[in-house]
Structure formats: structure tokens, C-alpha cells
Write an enzyme that holds these catalytic residues in place. Structure first.
Site, PDB file in Angstrom:
ATOM      1  N   GLU A  46       0.962  -1.169   0.032  1.00 20.57           N
ATOM      2  CA  GLU A  46       0.179   0.102   0.075  1.00 20.57           C
ATOM      3  C   GLU A  46       0.849   1.301   0.088  1.00 20.57           C
ATOM      4  O   GLU A  46       0.698   2.160  -0.877  1.00 20.57           O
ATOM      5  CB  GLU A  46      -0.938   0.044   1.087  1.00 20.57           C
ATOM      6  CG  GLU A  46      -1.933  -1.164   1.226  1.00 20.57           C
ATOM      7  CD  GLU A  46      -2.912  -1.008   0.278  1.00 20.57           C
ATOM      8  OE1 GLU A  46      -3.147  -0.088  -0.579  1.00 20.57           O
ATOM      9  OE2 GLU A  46      -3.575  -2.333   0.198  1.00 20.57           O
ATOM     10  N   ASN A  50       1.320   3.916  -2.812  1.00 19.78           N
ATOM     11  CA  ASN A  50       1.107   5.295  -2.765  1.00 19.78           C
ATOM     12  C   ASN A  50       2.222   6.173  -3.392  1.00 19.78           C
ATOM     13  O   ASN A  50       2.108   7.374  -3.865  1.00 19.78           O
ATOM     14  CB  ASN A  50       0.865   5.707  -1.224  1.00 19.78           C
ATOM     15  CG  ASN A  50      -0.744   5.373  -0.841  1.00 19.78           C
ATOM     16  OD1 ASN A  50      -1.440   5.110  -1.743  1.00 19.78           O
ATOM     17  ND2 ASN A  50      -0.739   5.481   0.456  1.00 19.78           N
ATOM     18  N   ARG A 105      -9.050   3.622  -8.055  1.00 22.08           N
ATOM     19  CA  ARG A 105      -8.616   3.336  -6.791  1.00 22.08           C
ATOM     20  C   ARG A 105      -9.566   3.058  -5.779  1.00 22.08           C
ATOM     21  O   ARG A 105     -10.479   3.677  -5.943  1.00 22.08           O
ATOM     22  CB  ARG A 105      -7.720   4.402  -6.321  1.00 22.08           C
ATOM     23  CG  ARG A 105      -6.687   4.930  -7.455  1.00 22.08           C
ATOM     24  CD  ARG A 105      -5.566   4.030  -7.723  1.00 22.08           C
ATOM     25  NE  ARG A 105      -5.087   3.254  -6.553  1.00 22.08           N
ATOM     26  CZ  ARG A 105      -4.466   2.225  -6.575  1.00 22.08           C
ATOM     27  NH1 ARG A 105      -4.422   1.556  -7.737  1.00 22.08           N
ATOM     28  NH2 ARG A 105      -3.841   1.833  -5.529  1.00 22.08           N
TER      29      ARG A 105
END
Lengths: 146, 117
Positions: A46, A50, A105
Site C-alpha cells: 500500500e 502510494n 482506486r
């Protein structure tokens, strides 16, 4: 005993899997449960995603930095980029929030990170980058410490 | 390890079987293939079989949510089956089970979608 590792790699999506496997291999030394290992892999995925998508806007020529420290059964994980930064951290941490809805997303990245780690600190300076610092106590060592 | 995906069509159900790791890197190709198959075939429902899925993150959730919206427009339903405990936790955390039905296995899920075995 303290054990530390650091790794830096290009901001390309191929490296998302490299990053989570590398951190998992390092953390494996202190005997985490399978669930804990999956949680840590997910969190790495994650945060690195990002950095690549948001921090660096998918530009491949930047670097993502990870440091991981194992100390007394605790995992300290720092994932850093030198990208565009986050203007409103509280907004970014809201479940389902995404700055890029056109990319399909889910907006669940930070929520997953917060669920899987004990502490999560996000430091960001617009124009300078974002650092996500996280800790997680592993269960097999919890009783020993008390 | 990467991701491999196979698609099968039974009556008006598109069966999507995923194996391996679904992250941001793998998400785009899967999305393109999946969208194209839904567009080119006369399907109404989607059955997502995650039996061989070993890793998934929020990028994977995004792909599933995106296809869910398309299934909704077709007046159909999305069903997921054979899900592992870690992936199940991700689905729970993100509230996906409020919109996607969970069934134990492919055979049973197909039955609930009106496909005779």
C-alpha cells in the site's frame, strides 16, 4: 538485539512486489505468524504504491526508500518518497478517499495500513515528499516483554 | 510471482478465476482484459473465484469495485467464492460484502446464479 535494513529502488510498479517480498524476508528472521507476515506485506504494498502513483505521479525515474528495524520483537517500518507530498493528511487517511478516482482506486490504502499496524505516523511536506512511519509488535514476543 | 487470470462463460455468468498476486502492477492488465470480455460477451453476472489468490491489496479492491459498477449497470450481481482468510479481511474492512455476495465454492455460487450444473 537491534537489526536494521535499508533498501532504495526505482519508482516503478514492478518493484511493489520486490518491496513486499524483501521486507517479508527480513521480518521472517524473528518468526512472525503467517497472518502478521501477510499484514506487513500488504502494508508495504500500500505505502509503496502510494509513493509511486501519488508521490511520484507514476514517473519512473525517482527513488522509493524503505528502512525496517527489528527490535525486541517490534517491527519498525519507514517508507519514504521525495515526491509531491500530501496537502491534507487527514483527508488522505479517510476511508474511501482517493485523489485519483479516474484510476479506479479504492481509497482504502491508509485504512488498511492503520488496521494492520499498531501505530502509523504520516509526515508530509508539499513539494518535498512523504514519509510513513509505522510500528507493529509481533505476537510471539509480546509475552516475553511483559 | 505475478497474476494469472482465466475467464469462462456459463450461460449469462462470467466466471473470473484469479491466481497469484494482485497488486497495482497487475491491476491494469487485469482490468483491461476483464472489461473487454464483459463488453464483448452477453453476460449479466460475474462470479469471482479467488481460490488460488495468494496476495491482494487495495489496488485489487479497486478493480473489483470498478467491475461491480459495470455489473450493476447490466442489472446483474457480483458473487465471490473460495476466498482466503487474509483476502476476506480486506473485503470486510472495505465493506465490499455489503455489495458483493460471498459463497463457499464455484459450483454452489453458480447454482445461486441460476446456472444448472
Amino acid at each position: 538485539m537491534k537489526n536494521e535494513m535499508a533498501v532504495a529502488f526505482s519508482s516503478i510498479s514492478e518493484n511493489e512486489s520486490f518491496a513486499r517480498v524483501t521486507v517479508a524476508a527480513f521480518v521472517s528472521q524473528v518468526d512472525p505468524t503467517m497472518d502478521e507476515l501477510t499484514e506487513i506485506k500488504t502494508v508495504v504494498s500500500e505505502a509503496v504504491t502510494n509513493s509511486i502513483i501519488h508521490g511520484y505521479n507514476n514517473e519512473p525515474h525517482h527513488q522509493v526508500y524503505i528502512t525496517c528495524t527489528l527490535i525486541d520483537g517490534e517491527v519498525e517500518l519507514t517508507i519514504k518518497d521525495e515526491g509531491i507530498g500530501i496537502n491534507d493528511i487527514n483527508e488522505a487517511r479517510q476511508p474511501l478517499y482517493t485523489s485519483k478516482p479516474e484510476l479506479e482506486r479504492s481509497g482504502m490504502g491508509f485504512t488498511i495500513i492503520e488496521n494492520f499496524m499498531d501505530t502509523v505516523e504520516v509526515i508530509s511536506n508539499p513539494g518535498k515528499g512523504t514519509t510513513v512511519h509505522m510500528t507493529k509488535q509481533l505476537t510471539n514476543t509480546k509475552t516475553v516483554c511483559s | 510471482m505475478g497474476l494469472s487470470s482465466t475467464f469462462a462463460i456459463k450461460e449469462e455468468v462470467l466466471i473470473v478465476r484469479l491466481s497469484g498476486e494482485l497488486d497495482h502492477h497487475e491491476a491494469e492488465q487485469l482490468r483491461n482484459e476483464w472489461k473487454e470480455i464483459m463488453y464483448k460477451n452477453d453476460v449479466k453476472h460475474v462470479l469471482l473465484n479467488l481460490e488460488a489468490m495468494t496476495f491482494m491489496d487495495s489496488s485489487g479492491l479497486g478493480v473489483v469495485l470498478g467491475r461491480y459498477k459495470e455489473v450493476l449497470q447490466l442489472g446483474g450481481e457480483m458473487v465471490v467464492c473460495s476466498i482466503s482468510p487474509p483476502v476476506k479481511r480486506l473485503f470486510e474492512m472495505s465493506g465490499l460484502f455489503k455489495i458483493v455476495r460471498l459463497e463457499e465454492n464455484e459450483e454452489f455460487a453458480l447454482e445461486t446464479l441460476g446456472v444448472a450444473s
